[in-house]
Write a protein that holds these residues in place. Structure first.
Motif, PDB file in Angstrom:
ATOM      1  N   GLN A 150       0.830  -1.207   0.000  1.00 23.92           N
ATOM      2  CA  GLN A 150       0.000   0.000   0.000  1.00 23.92           C
ATOM      3  C   GLN A 150       0.867   1.261   0.000  1.00 23.92           C
ATOM      4  O   GLN A 150       0.526   2.254  -0.648  1.00 23.92           O
ATOM      5  CB  GLN A 150      -0.935  -0.013   1.209  1.00 23.92           C
ATOM      6  N   ALA A 151       1.984   1.216   0.719  1.00 29.82           N
ATOM      7  CA  ALA A 151       2.878   2.376   0.749  1.00 29.82           C
ATOM      8  C   ALA A 151       3.444   2.669  -0.631  1.00 29.82           C
ATOM      9  O   ALA A 151       3.513   3.832  -1.057  1.00 29.82           O
ATOM     10  CB  ALA A 151       3.999   2.146   1.753  1.00 29.82           C
ATOM     11  N   VAL A 152       3.845   1.636  -1.341  1.00 27.87           N
ATOM     12  CA  VAL A 152       4.358   1.827  -2.696  1.00 27.87           C
ATOM     13  C   VAL A 152       3.269   2.401  -3.588  1.00 27.87           C
ATOM     14  O   VAL A 152       3.481   3.374  -4.328  1.00 27.87           O
ATOM     15  CB  VAL A 152       4.900   0.501  -3.264  1.00 27.87           C
ATOM     16  N   TRP A 153       2.088   1.820  -3.522  1.00 30.97           N
ATOM     17  CA  TRP A 153       0.986   2.290  -4.366  1.00 30.97           C
ATOM     18  C   TRP A 153       0.617   3.728  -4.031  1.00 30.97           C
ATOM     19  O   TRP A 153       0.409   4.554  -4.927  1.00 30.97           O
ATOM     20  CB  TRP A 153      -0.231   1.371  -4.201  1.00 30.97           C
ATOM     21  N   ASN A 154       0.566   4.060  -2.755  1.00 30.50           N
ATOM     22  CA  ASN A 154       0.185   5.416  -2.357  1.00 30.50           C
ATOM     23  C   ASN A 154       1.197   6.453  -2.823  1.00 30.50           C
ATOM     24  O   ASN A 154       0.841   7.548  -3.257  1.00 30.50           O
ATOM     25  CB  ASN A 154       0.025   5.509  -0.835  1.00 30.50           C
ATOM     26  N   THR A 155       2.488   6.134  -2.728  1.00 26.24           N
ATOM     27  CA  THR A 155       3.488   7.103  -3.197  1.00 26.24           C
ATOM     28  C   THR A 155       3.380   7.291  -4.702  1.00 26.24           C
ATOM     29  O   THR A 155       3.581   8.403  -5.214  1.00 26.24           O
ATOM     30  CB  THR A 155       4.918   6.657  -2.837  1.00 26.24           C
ATOM     31  N   GLN A 156       3.033   6.235  -5.410  1.00 28.60           N
ATOM     32  CA  GLN A 156       2.930   6.345  -6.863  1.00 28.60           C
ATOM     33  C   GLN A 156       1.604   6.953  -7.302  1.00 28.60           C
ATOM     34  O   GLN A 156       1.500   7.507  -8.399  1.00 28.60           O
ATOM     35  CB  GLN A 156       3.152   4.980  -7.514  1.00 28.60           C
ATOM     36  N   ALA A 157       0.589   6.865  -6.466  1.00 28.44           N
ATOM     37  CA  ALA A 157      -0.703   7.480  -6.781  1.00 28.44           C
ATOM     38  C   ALA A 157      -0.705   8.977  -6.503  1.00 28.44           C
ATOM     39  O   ALA A 157      -1.613   9.692  -6.954  1.00 28.44           O
ATOM     40  CB  ALA A 157      -1.810   6.806  -5.966  1.00 28.44           C
ATOM     41  N   ASP A 158       0.278   9.463  -5.771  1.00 30.91           N
ATOM     42  CA  ASP A 158       0.351  10.881  -5.439  1.00 30.91           C
ATOM     43  C   ASP A 158       0.362  11.717  -6.715  1.00 30.91           C
ATOM     44  O   ASP A 158       1.072  11.396  -7.671  1.00 30.91           O
ATOM     45  CB  ASP A 158       1.628  11.139  -4.631  1.00 30.91           C
ATOM     46  N   PRO A 159      -0.427  12.788  -6.763  1.00 31.02           N
ATOM     47  CA  PRO A 159      -0.461  13.637  -7.973  1.00 31.02           C
ATOM     48  C   PRO A 159       0.902  14.143  -8.406  1.00 31.02           C
ATOM     49  O   PRO A 159       1.118  14.412  -9.602  1.00 31.02           O
ATOM     50  CB  PRO A 159      -1.378  14.790  -7.546  1.00 31.02           C
ATOM     51  N   ASP A 160       1.847  14.272  -7.477  1.00 33.64           N
ATOM     52  CA  ASP A 160       3.184  14.731  -7.846  1.00 33.64           C
ATOM     53  C   ASP A 160       3.875  13.783  -8.811  1.00 33.64           C
ATOM     54  O   ASP A 160       4.775  14.188  -9.557  1.00 33.64           O
ATOM     55  CB  ASP A 160       4.058  14.886  -6.594  1.00 33.64           C
ATOM     56  N   GLN A 173      11.651   7.360 -14.288  1.00 30.25           N
ATOM     57  CA  GLN A 173      12.449   7.632 -13.101  1.00 30.25           C
ATOM     58  C   GLN A 173      11.707   8.553 -12.138  1.00 30.25           C
ATOM     59  O   GLN A 173      10.813   9.301 -12.536  1.00 30.25           O
ATOM     60  CB  GLN A 173      13.775   8.263 -13.496  1.00 30.25           C
ATOM     61  N   ILE A 174      12.080   8.495 -10.867  1.00 36.24           N
ATOM     62  CA  ILE A 174      11.445   9.325  -9.847  1.00 36.24           C
ATOM     63  C   ILE A 174      12.202  10.637  -9.651  1.00 36.24           C
ATOM     64  O   ILE A 174      11.605  11.709  -9.756  1.00 36.24           O
ATOM     65  CB  ILE A 174      11.303   8.552  -8.522  1.00 36.24           C
ATOM     66  N   PRO A 175      13.513  10.634  -9.372  1.00 33.67           N
ATOM     67  CA  PRO A 175      14.228  11.899  -9.205  1.00 33.67           C
ATOM     68  C   PRO A 175      14.451  12.633 -10.527  1.00 33.67           C
ATOM     69  O   PRO A 175      14.765  12.012 -11.553  1.00 33.67           O
ATOM     70  CB  PRO A 175      15.578  11.473  -8.596  1.00 33.67           C
ATOM     71  N   PHE A 176      14.331  13.947 -10.484  1.00 28.57           N
ATOM     72  CA  PHE A 176      14.500  14.792 -11.663  1.00 28.57           C
ATOM     73  C   PHE A 176      15.851  14.583 -12.333  1.00 28.57           C
ATOM     74  O   PHE A 176      15.963  14.636 -13.557  1.00 28.57           O
ATOM     75  CB  PHE A 176      14.336  16.256 -11.241  1.00 28.57           C
ATOM     76  N   ALA A 177      16.888  14.374 -11.542  1.00 31.09           N
ATOM     77  CA  ALA A 177      18.238  14.321 -12.093  1.00 31.09           C
ATOM     78  C   ALA A 177      18.570  13.009 -12.783  1.00 31.09           C
ATOM     79  O   ALA A 177      19.605  12.909 -13.453  1.00 31.09           O
ATOM     80  CB  ALA A 177      19.260  14.578 -10.977  1.00 31.09           C
ATOM     81  N   ASN A 178      17.756  11.994 -12.637  1.00 32.92           N
ATOM     82  CA  ASN A 178      18.097  10.680 -13.184  1.00 32.92           C
ATOM     83  C   ASN A 178      17.924  10.623 -14.692  1.00 32.92           C
ATOM     84  O   ASN A 178      16.954  11.154 -15.253  1.00 32.92           O
ATOM     85  CB  ASN A 178      17.232   9.589 -12.542  1.00 32.92           C
ATOM     86  N   ASN A 179      18.846   9.940 -15.347  1.00 31.60           N
ATOM     87  CA  ASN A 179      18.709   9.657 -16.762  1.00 31.60           C
ATOM     88  C   ASN A 179      17.450   8.813 -16.975  1.00 31.60           C
ATOM     89  O   ASN A 179      17.321   7.729 -16.410  1.00 31.60           O
ATOM     90  CB  ASN A 179      19.946   8.900 -17.266  1.00 31.60           C
ATOM     91  N   ILE A 410       1.710   7.725   2.401  1.00 30.07           N
ATOM     92  CA  ILE A 410       1.148   8.998   1.947  1.00 30.07           C
ATOM     93  C   ILE A 410       2.041  10.155   2.401  1.00 30.07           C
ATOM     94  O   ILE A 410       2.395  10.261   3.571  1.00 30.07           O
ATOM     95  CB  ILE A 410      -0.287   9.186   2.478  1.00 30.07           C
ATOM     96  N   GLY A 411       2.407  10.995   1.445  1.00 27.56           N
ATOM     97  CA  GLY A 411       3.248  12.141   1.738  1.00 27.56           C
ATOM     98  C   GLY A 411       4.723  11.851   1.859  1.00 27.56           C
ATOM     99  O   GLY A 411       5.506  12.744   2.170  1.00 27.56           O
ATOM    100  N   SER A 412       5.124  10.592   1.595  1.00 31.56           N
ATOM    101  CA  SER A 412       6.540  10.230   1.782  1.00 31.56           C
ATOM    102  C   SER A 412       7.249   9.903   0.476  1.00 31.56           C
ATOM    103  O   SER A 412       8.368   9.414   0.485  1.00 31.56           O
ATOM    104  CB  SER A 412       6.647   9.011   2.713  1.00 31.56           C
ATOM    105  N   GLY A 413       6.609  10.197  -0.649  1.00 33.35           N
ATOM    106  CA  GLY A 413       7.156   9.725  -1.917  1.00 33.35           C
ATOM    107  C   GLY A 413       8.018  10.694  -2.678  1.00 33.35           C
ATOM    108  O   GLY A 413       8.516  10.374  -3.750  1.00 33.35           O
ATOM    109  N   SER A 414       8.220  11.899  -2.156  1.00 38.66           N
ATOM    110  CA  SER A 414       8.997  12.892  -2.892  1.00 38.66           C
ATOM    111  C   SER A 414      10.481  12.768  -2.578  1.00 38.66           C
ATOM    112  O   SER A 414      10.875  12.385  -1.484  1.00 38.66           O
ATOM    113  CB  SER A 414       8.520  14.303  -2.544  1.00 38.66           C
ATOM    114  N   ILE A 415      11.275  13.111  -3.571  1.00 32.80           N
ATOM    115  CA  ILE A 415      12.727  13.169  -3.425  1.00 32.80           C
ATOM    116  C   ILE A 415      13.150  14.591  -3.759  1.00 32.80           C
ATOM    117  O   ILE A 415      12.553  15.241  -4.617  1.00 32.80           O
ATOM    118  CB  ILE A 415      13.419  12.172  -4.374  1.00 32.80           C
ATOM    119  N   ALA A 416      14.155  15.099  -3.081  1.00 34.17           N
ATOM    120  CA  ALA A 416      14.615  16.460  -3.354  1.00 34.17           C
ATOM    121  C   ALA A 416      14.856  16.651  -4.847  1.00 34.17           C
ATOM    122  O   ALA A 416      15.551  15.870  -5.483  1.00 34.17           O
ATOM    123  CB  ALA A 416      15.895  16.736  -2.573  1.00 34.17           C
TER     124      ALA A 416
END
Length: 453
Positions: A150-160, A173-179, A410-416
């Motif tokens: 559920q944690a994986v799904w919730n982070t991926q369901a986040d509008p971000d 990819q999740i982080p902006f800097a990744n190829n 929820i709320g834990s899926g963002s990376i700087a």
């Protein structure tokens, strides 16, 4: 004398070729046990000074990226479920829990440089599998299997994670800097769809199914899946996802096929039966020529990356599970999987032990390609033959014991850096050059997706 020597050599080859047998359940159990042992010989995370959960890597430290560890544990959970052999259960539990990360969402900081939505999703699917198969639960003070999924799904369901480029969908990819951040692909969105379908069935919460269907519809709308259920790899956001890389990989078909089976099981809606039928037919046509698993994008010219060398095993596992979830598919799928498994073991004749598995199953002989992925493929093909003797995946209402948390992650899926403005061609000149190579060179097109994982 020469004729005697020749006879002895032929006899030795025959003995080697017959090491793995799958004619009876006892044969399958014995073969699976040895394959599991050989597969685990590639894992060193339970040794002093090593990191639990991962195969040796990532490059240049070893061949394997973080995600393939998650795939390994899914294979071993299935192995336990299908055979009853609990030899590796403690190692599996340790590995799965070690990699959850500080927010218990399978985003450990030390893999940020290669963290994709698909990478995180593979670990989430293994946690979901543990819940569905009643794999022994972790201690109560540790994160639980269902809650991790559920944690994986919730982070991926986040509008971000679902920006407006290409009309929605997850980036690779999740982080902006990744190829690869500028790429949206089928596997990331397929895993999200798959997890949503399975969570809907397990928890009987329809919201998961609604979001899963939205993910399916987006993949179709953007052209990653065509009307004949061919599934293509992905495209770049700079082109509004119009430069579709038409490479086809078996794990894409497998992940959508299994998800569609779960959606049909949960909804009993005819449209999901029709979609599942279409996926089964397309998958057998494209990826099982002569009833033998074949990685069409790379196998013929052997441009398969380490990642791709593991895809056949997921295909076998997921298709066999689909026959339990949607039994009407069994008559079409199971005979092909048995023939494919026979082809797999026929070529496991390499190495000093005469039982090392290669990759080119359809060749009928050991091809010299060895590794965790190749062995995982063979183990999955063999152990999945026991699907009819195993209990189908449970739910929370029919025997499931894993404790969930609908708010996990929820709320834990963002990376700087993750929420910076959408990438532009100028920002990613290197990626643009790589894209040009992909478009111009077929071999590169088929091999590129293994880069940067």
């Amino acid at each position: 004398m020469a004729s005697i020597v020749l006879c002895l050599l032929l006899s030795a080859h025959l003995t080697s070729a017959q090491f793995y047998k799958i004619e009876s359940n006892d044969d399958i159990l014995s073969s699976a046990k040895t394959l599991a042992y050989d597969l685990m010989s590639y894992y060193h995370g339970n040794e002093s000074g090593q990191t639990p959960g991962i195969l040796p890597g990532p490059p240049p430290a070893g061949d394997y990226y973080w995600w393939e560890g998650g795939a390994l544990w899914g294979t071993m959970i299935d192995y336990w479920h299908l055979t009853g052999d609990d030899t590796y259960n403690n190692v599996t539990t340790e590995a799965m829990l070690w990699q959850v990360g500080p927010n218990r969402n399978y985003m450990p900081p030390n893999v940020t440089a290669s963290l994709g939505n698909d990478d995180q999703g593979f670990w989430g699917m293994s946690a979901m599998l543990a819940a569905e198969e009643n794999f022994p639960n972790p201690p109560s003070d540790q994160p639980q299997w269902l809650a991790l999924a559920q944690a994986v799904w919730n982070t991926q369901a986040d509008p971000d994670r679902h920006d407006a480029t290409c009309g929605g969908g997850l980036r690779w990819q999740i982080p902006f800097a990744n190829n690869g951040y500028d790429y949206k692909n089928s596997i990331a969105n397929g895993i999200f769809f798959n997890l949503g379908a399975r969570l809907a069935r397990y928890t009987n919460n329809h919201t998961y199914a609604e979001v899963a269907e939205d993910a399916w519809n987006w993949v179709v709308s953007v052209g990653f899946m065509d009307k004949d259920y061919n599934i293509f790899d992905g495209a770049h956001v700079q082109t509004n996802c119009t430069d579709i890389n038409r490479a086809q990989f078996s794990y894409n078909n497998g992940v959508f096929l299994l998800g569609a089976a779960y959606m049909y099981n949960y909804t009993e809606d005819q449209k999901w039966k029709d979609r599942l039928d279409g996926l089964v037919d397309a998958t057998l046509k494209v990826f099982f020529p002569n009833d033998t698993a074949y990685e069409i994008a790379c196998e013929g010219v052997m441009t398969c990356t380490t990642d791709m060398l593991s895809f056949k095993g997921y295909l076998h596992r997921w298709m066999s599970t689909a026959t339990q979830i949607a039994p009407f598919t069994a008559d079409k799928i199971l005979p092909v999987l048995r023939k494919s498994a026979q082809a797999a073991v026929n070529q496991c004749t390499g190495g000093n032990d005469g039982r090392t598995c290669g990759f080119a199953w359809s060749s009928g002989k050991f091809d010299g390609s060895t590794g965790a992925g190749q062995t995982m493929d063979a183990l999955a093909a063999v152990s999945s033959l026991l699907i009819n003797q195993s209990k189908k995946p449970v739910t929370s209402s029919d025997g499931g014991t894993s404790v969930g948390d609908p708010n996990a992650g929820i709320g834990s899926g963002s990376i700087a850096g993750d929420n910076l403005p959408p990438v532009t061609t100028g920002d990613r000149a290197g990626a643009g050059v790589l894209t040009a190579v992909v478009v111009l060179t077929a071999a590169a097109a088929f091999g590129w997706m293994g880069i940067g994982k």
